[in-house]
Design an enzyme around this catalytic site. Structure first.
Site, PDB file in Angstrom:
ATOM      1  N   SER A  22       0.992  -1.176   0.015  1.00 54.68           N
ATOM      2  CA  SER A  22       0.049   0.040   0.069  1.00 54.68           C
ATOM      3  C   SER A  22       0.912   1.237  -0.059  1.00 54.68           C
ATOM      4  O   SER A  22       1.953   1.007   0.411  1.00 54.68           O
ATOM      5  CB  SER A  22      -0.812   0.041   1.055  1.00 54.68           C
TER       6      SER A  22
ATOM      7  N   TYR B  57      -1.613  -0.601  10.241  1.00 52.19           N
ATOM      8  CA  TYR B  57      -1.767  -0.758   9.058  1.00 52.19           C
ATOM      9  C   TYR B  57      -0.395  -0.410   8.126  1.00 52.19           C
ATOM     10  O   TYR B  57       0.078  -1.390   7.450  1.00 52.19           O
ATOM     11  CB  TYR B  57      -2.862  -0.149   8.335  1.00 52.19           C
TER      12      TYR B  57
ATOM     13  N   LYS C 118       2.252  -2.797   6.058  1.00 45.19           N
ATOM     14  CA  LYS C 118       2.369  -2.810   4.655  1.00 45.19           C
ATOM     15  C   LYS C 118       4.128  -2.446   4.140  1.00 45.19           C
ATOM     16  O   LYS C 118       4.496  -2.886   3.232  1.00 45.19           O
ATOM     17  CB  LYS C 118       1.505  -1.497   3.817  1.00 45.19           C
TER      18      LYS C 118
END
Ligand SMILES: NC(=O)c1ccc[n+]([C@@H]2O[C@H](COP(=O)([O-])OP(=O)(O)OC[C@H]3O[C@@H](n4cnc5c(N)ncnc54)[C@H](O)[C@@H]3O)[C@@H](O)[C@H]2O)c1
Length: 253
Positions: free
Chosen positions: A143, A156, A160
């Site tokens: 991401s 998160y 990533k």
């Protein structure tokens, strides 16, 4: 025109919805034999059925990438159905919204287990088959949050960034076996994962304003690049991290 993947044996995790669903559809349109895996089995079945309705070859498998037993069964079932495995797309992932002071331990563990440990476990289980393939490919869905910060997604983002690290390390290790390992970093893509953020109209507008192309991405924007990495044309491309974000990360102001 879909990348030619005639007869190529592809496994896509998290393929029941959003980006994974588009990837499964795209590689299948290129002629792949596709294992459609998702923790939500009914969704995997639906995607596999849609592919078969269009004349493709697809197998649905219910599997949680955060569970080692499920991962072993996932790879075993795929290899048994297709007689081997050429491409793994590590797409399954979950979101985690919240500034650093609101982060709770169970959520840290859950998100790492799926987004990062899941990628490592699936890759570990698939590695011997990809080496045997002669044209092995791994495509990891990271991401833009793994390379830049929004403040709102610290856990998160960490997972990533980890996926990018695993991608580069495995690219070096697996190159001698003809296995390429690449990652894509999507920007904001309209899927269920982004829905909670997009529900706030002000946030949605701010997000779009930050994208030079002035729109959010759609899953198909990512699927084409993944199919390319899986294809023969990309056989000398490894360790790459491709940003797919309408110019968001290169925008200065
Ligand atoms: N949507 C975005 O803006 C965006 C941006 C960058 C990266 N990504 C990444 O793209 C990937 C796909 O996300 P999406 O936006 O399509 O989300 P989504 O929620 O629409 O789809 C994710 C799919 O993964 C499945 N899944 C979740 N946990 C799983 C598990 N433990 N085992 C197996 N399957 C599991 C879900 O059931 C679902 O079908 C994720 O890795 C996500 O982090 C998304």
């Amino acid at each position: 025109m879909a990348a030619d993947l005639t007869g190529v044996r592809v496994l896509v995790t998290g393929a029941g919805s959003g980006i994974g669903r588009a990837i499964a559809g795209r590689v299948a349109a290129g002629g792949s034999r596709t294992a459609v895996a998702d923790v939500q089995g009914d969704r995997a079945e639906e995607v596999a059925r849609l592919i078969r309705d269009k004349g493709g070859d697809a197998l649905a498998i219910t599997a949680n990438v955060a569970d080692q037993g499920d991962v072993d069964r996932l790879i075993a079932e795929t290899v048994s159905a297709f007689g081997g495995l050429d491409v793994v797309v590590n797409n399954a992932g979950v979101g985690a919204i919240g500034f650093i002071e609101s982060v709770r331990d169970p959520e840290i563990e859950r998100v790492f287990a799926v987004n990062l440990v899941g990628v490592i476990r699936v890759t570990r289980a698939a590695a011997s088959h990809l080496k045997a393939s002669g044209r092995g490919r791994i495509v990891n869905i990271a991401s833009v949050e793994g390379i830049r910060g929004s403040g709102l997604l610290p856990v998160y983002s960490a997972t990533k960034a980890g996926v990018i690290g695993v991608t580069r390390s495995n690219a070096v290790e697996l190159a001698r076996y003809g296995v390429t390992v690449n990652a894509v970093c999507p920007g904001p893509i309209q899927t269920e994962m982004l829905a909670p953020l997009l529900a706030d109209e002000r946030y949605r507008e701010k997000l779009i304003k930050g994208v030079p192309m002035r729109r959010l991405g759609v899953p198909e924007d990512v699927a084409g690049a993944v199919a390319f990495f899986a294809s023969e044309e990309a056989s000398f491309i490894t360790g790459n991290v491709l940003v797919i974000d309408g110019g968001m990360t290169v925008k200065a102001l």
